[in-house]
Enzyme design. Structure first.
Site, PDB file in Angstrom:
ATOM      1  CB  ALA A  32     106.940 -43.116  90.442  1.00  0.00           C
TER       2      ALA A  32
ATOM      3  CD  GLU B 142      91.896 -37.028  91.104  1.00  0.00           C
ATOM      4  OE1 GLU B 142      91.975 -36.608  92.274  1.00  0.00           O
ATOM      5  OE2 GLU B 142      91.763 -36.285  90.120  1.00  0.00           O
TER       6      GLU B 142
HETATM    7  C1  LIG Z   1      92.860 -43.339  82.541  1.00  0.00           C
HETATM    8  C2  LIG Z   1      93.891 -42.863  83.519  1.00  0.00           C
HETATM    9  C3  LIG Z   1      94.107 -41.509  83.681  1.00  0.00           C
HETATM   10  C4  LIG Z   1      95.120 -41.049  84.539  1.00  0.00           C
HETATM   11  N1  LIG Z   1      95.394 -39.700  84.600  1.00  0.00           N
HETATM   12  C5  LIG Z   1      96.494 -39.288  85.289  1.00  0.00           C
HETATM   13  C6  LIG Z   1      96.906 -37.919  85.232  1.00  0.00           C
HETATM   14  O1  LIG Z   1      96.254 -37.074  84.597  1.00  0.00           O
HETATM   15  N2  LIG Z   1      98.041 -37.563  85.858  1.00  0.00           N
HETATM   16  C7  LIG Z   1      98.785 -38.447  86.578  1.00  0.00           C
HETATM   17  O2  LIG Z   1      99.817 -38.049  87.128  1.00  0.00           O
HETATM   18  N3  LIG Z   1      98.413 -39.756  86.665  1.00  0.00           N
HETATM   19  C8  LIG Z   1      97.302 -40.199  86.028  1.00  0.00           C
HETATM   20  N4  LIG Z   1      96.928 -41.517  86.082  1.00  0.00           N
HETATM   21  C9  LIG Z   1      97.738 -42.460  86.849  1.00  0.00           C
HETATM   22  C10 LIG Z   1      97.038 -43.014  88.075  1.00  0.00           C
HETATM   23  O3  LIG Z   1      96.937 -42.044  89.064  1.00  0.00           O
HETATM   24  C11 LIG Z   1      97.828 -44.270  88.510  1.00  0.00           C
HETATM   25  O4  LIG Z   1      97.601 -45.254  87.516  1.00  0.00           O
HETATM   26  C12 LIG Z   1      97.417 -44.761  89.877  1.00  0.00           C
HETATM   27  O5  LIG Z   1      97.828 -43.870  90.889  1.00  0.00           O
HETATM   28  C13 LIG Z   1      97.989 -46.153  90.206  1.00  0.00           C
HETATM   29  O6  LIG Z   1      99.355 -46.223  89.924  1.00  0.00           O
HETATM   30  P1  LIG Z   1      99.895 -47.452  89.045  1.00  0.00           P
HETATM   31  O7  LIG Z   1      99.051 -47.524  87.814  1.00  0.00           O
HETATM   32  O8  LIG Z   1     101.353 -47.286  88.850  1.00  0.00           O
HETATM   33  O9  LIG Z   1      99.603 -48.742  89.893  1.00  0.00           O
HETATM   34  P2  LIG Z   1     100.543 -49.349  91.046  1.00  0.00           P
HETATM   35  O10 LIG Z   1     100.930 -48.278  91.993  1.00  0.00           O
HETATM   36  O11 LIG Z   1     101.623 -50.163  90.411  1.00  0.00           O
HETATM   37  O12 LIG Z   1      99.519 -50.321  91.775  1.00  0.00           O
HETATM   38  C14 LIG Z   1      99.249 -51.652  91.357  1.00  0.00           C
HETATM   39  C15 LIG Z   1      98.431 -52.320  92.460  1.00  0.00           C
HETATM   40  O13 LIG Z   1      99.183 -52.375  93.673  1.00  0.00           O
HETATM   41  C16 LIG Z   1      98.464 -51.774  94.733  1.00  0.00           C
HETATM   42  N5  LIG Z   1      99.392 -51.116  95.654  1.00  0.00           N
HETATM   43  C17 LIG Z   1     100.403 -50.257  95.365  1.00  0.00           C
HETATM   44  N6  LIG Z   1     101.010 -49.863  96.495  1.00  0.00           N
HETATM   45  C18 LIG Z   1     100.363 -50.458  97.526  1.00  0.00           C
HETATM   46  C19 LIG Z   1     100.498 -50.432  98.939  1.00  0.00           C
HETATM   47  N7  LIG Z   1     101.430 -49.690  99.551  1.00  0.00           N
HETATM   48  N8  LIG Z   1      99.664 -51.201  99.685  1.00  0.00           N
HETATM   49  C20 LIG Z   1      98.704 -51.951  99.086  1.00  0.00           C
HETATM   50  N9  LIG Z   1      98.511 -51.998  97.763  1.00  0.00           N
HETATM   51  C21 LIG Z   1      99.329 -51.262  96.986  1.00  0.00           C
HETATM   52  C22 LIG Z   1      97.548 -50.763  94.038  1.00  0.00           C
HETATM   53  O14 LIG Z   1      96.442 -50.398  94.865  1.00  0.00           O
HETATM   54  C23 LIG Z   1      97.152 -51.537  92.802  1.00  0.00           C
HETATM   55  O15 LIG Z   1      96.124 -52.441  93.140  1.00  0.00           O
HETATM   56  C24 LIG Z   1      95.889 -41.986  85.272  1.00  0.00           C
HETATM   57  C25 LIG Z   1      95.632 -43.356  85.142  1.00  0.00           C
HETATM   58  C26 LIG Z   1      94.664 -43.806  84.275  1.00  0.00           C
HETATM   59  C27 LIG Z   1      94.449 -45.283  84.128  1.00  0.00           C
END
Ligand SMILES: Cc1cc2nc3c(=O)[nH]c(=O)nc-3n(C[C@H](O)[C@H](O)[C@H](O)COP(=O)(O)OP(=O)(O)OC[C@H]3O[C@@H](n4cnc5c(N)ncnc54)[C@H](O)[C@@H]3O)c2cc1C
Length: 387
Positions: free
Chosen positions: A127, A362
């Site tokens: 998620a 974010e």
């Molecule tokens: C260094 C770092 C620090 C972080 N710190 C925190 C933290 O402190 N707390 C926390 O809770 N999280 C944290 N995160 C998590 C971060 O918020 C998520 O990585 C981010 O929200 C994306 O989620 P995902 O990595 O699962 O990518 P995914 O959701 O799997 O996305 C993969 C790709 O698909 C695209 N995509 C997904 N859904 C759609 C849609 N409906 N329409 C079009 N495109 C879509 C995305 O834009 C992306 O290009 C951190 C991440 C990193 C890398």
């Protein structure tokens, strides 16, 4: 904050960033660690409590004031800001906006002083963008919940004293309404912090998995004592967080422009400084234009937020534009540095990797586009209904 006091504080911070932090950038990247005396200096300056009201021990800045300081912080490696970023952002704001008075009195002063680091634990292996689909479970047993699940990429997890945790309390509700926000003591039995992630950039800032196995959390630690409100709490603080990150992107872009300009003025080819070539000038000018546009957007949206307007669309516009903008500025900065821009001896190589994160966390750029378009469609439908 009084305008004169804010100006003074900003000048002090600017000097601190440029005289103390910039010279440490390489060391922090090499050692993947921020020196302890810098942490102490951040605490002394009140940076952990930038956004926390004075009555709870913070500096009590409104968002328009906060972004002025974040522009300054952007002049150096983003890892420095990350050290207190979670205390300023969602780690504290959820408690501030929706917490009970007792929760505020207990946690906010400790977060504001830097005594405690708060991490925000929303993302899971399955998620990410679809955060409302989170699977971490919290089951009520009398006066406490039992939490099981895994959180991923959690900033500052290795240093956290508390987690603002989002977990599903209503197994029957698979959407946002089944999610509750908790304040969880990081020392609770059953919590395991994974090894720090090996990231592309921003060395010195740490993320890790947080695994919860039968962790007992008192029901009194539900934020606001209101189960089912967790996702709403998270969303309420996002506008602020997105504007904060957008301001940081502006600051980093301005630093990159400074590095590009200095290099272009010194480096000679074909018998003259490369700054005199109009194709190089075009890159410098494009970066300046975009950074200026982003600065104005952030200032406008932050002022409106501080005045009480709902700026969800504008906050996403700022996050989207500023994070993409700093990516382009970093790319041009490397280009202006030529082959040297590919070498670790130059700061632009490191910033190029550091800024890649801003388009991901974010809310990714695609998620910002979805928020903006969804709000546009909703407004249009409202307009039609009103006619
Ligand atoms: C260094 C770092 C620090 C972080 N710190 C925190 C933290 O402190 N707390 C926390 O809770 N999280 C944290 N995160 C998590 C971060 O918020 C998520 O990585 C981010 O929200 C994306 O989620 P995902 O990595 O699962 O990518 P995914 O959701 O799997 O996305 C993969 C790709 O698909 C695209 N995509 C997904 N859904 C759609 C849609 N409906 N329409 C079009 N495109 C879509 C995305 O834009 C992306 O290009 C951190 C991440 C990193 C890398």
């Amino acid at each position: 904050m009084d305008r004169d006091v804010l100006d003074q504080f900003r000048d002090t911070l600017r000097r601190f960033v440029r005289e103390r932090l910039v010279p440490l950038e390489r060391q922090v990247a090499d050692e993947d660690r921020i020196p302890e005396d810098i942490r102490a200096a951040f605490a002394e300056m009140g940076l952990f409590g930038l956004s926390i009201p004075e009555e709870y021990g913070g500096l009590g800045l409104n968002l328009a004031e906060e972004v002025e300081l974040v522009f300054e912080l952007g002049w150096t490696s983003p890892a420095f800001r990350s050290m207190f970023g979670t205390n300023v952002g969602i780690g504290s704001q959820g408690i501030l906006i929706d917490g009970t008075e007792a929760q505020k009195r207990h946690y906010l002063p400790r977060l504001a002083s830097g005594e405690m680091v708060a991490s925000f634990a929303l993302t899971e292996p399955e998620a990410g963008s679809d955060a409302a689909a989170l699977r971490t479970r919290a089951e009520l047993h009398g006066d406490h919940y039992v939490v099981n699940g895994t959180k991923r990429f959690i900033t500052n997890a290795p240093h956290a004293a508390i987690f603002t945790l989002m977990a599903r309390t209503d197994a029957g509700n698979k959407g946002a309404g089944g999610v509750t926000a908790f304040i969880v003591d990081a020392k609770s039995p059953g919590i395991r912090i994974g090894a720090p992630d090996k990231k592309m950039g921003q060395r010195g800032a740490h993320t890790a998995d947080v695994v919860f196995e039968d962790v007992k959390v008192p029901a009194a630690n539900v934020i606001g004592l209101k189960p089912g409100q967790g996702f709403k709490t998270a969303m309420k603080v996002l506008d602020r967080g997105r504007l904060h990150i957008a301001a940081l992107c502006v600051g980093v872009a301005e630093r990159l422009i400074h590095e590009s300009l200095s290099y272009a003025a010194e480096r000679k080819q074909f018998g003259q400084p490369i700054a005199e070539f109009q194709l190089v000038q075009a890159m410098l000018a494009d970066s300046r234009v975009e950074a200026y546009a982003a600065r104005c957007m952030v200032q406008d949206a932050a002022r409106r937020y501080a005045a009480g307007e709902i700026v969800s669309t504008e906050a996403s516009c700022c996050k989207l534009f500023a994070s993409e903008m700093v990516g382009r500025v970093a790319d041009r900065a490397v280009q202006i540095h030529g082959g040297s821009g590919y070498m670790q001896d130059y700061a632009v190589e490191r910033f190029y990797r550091d800024v890649r994160l801003f388009r991901l966390y974010e809310g990714t750029s695609q998620i910002q586009q979805l928020v903006i378009a969804r709000n546009m469609l909703r407004e249009a439908a409202g307009g039609r209904a009103g006619r």
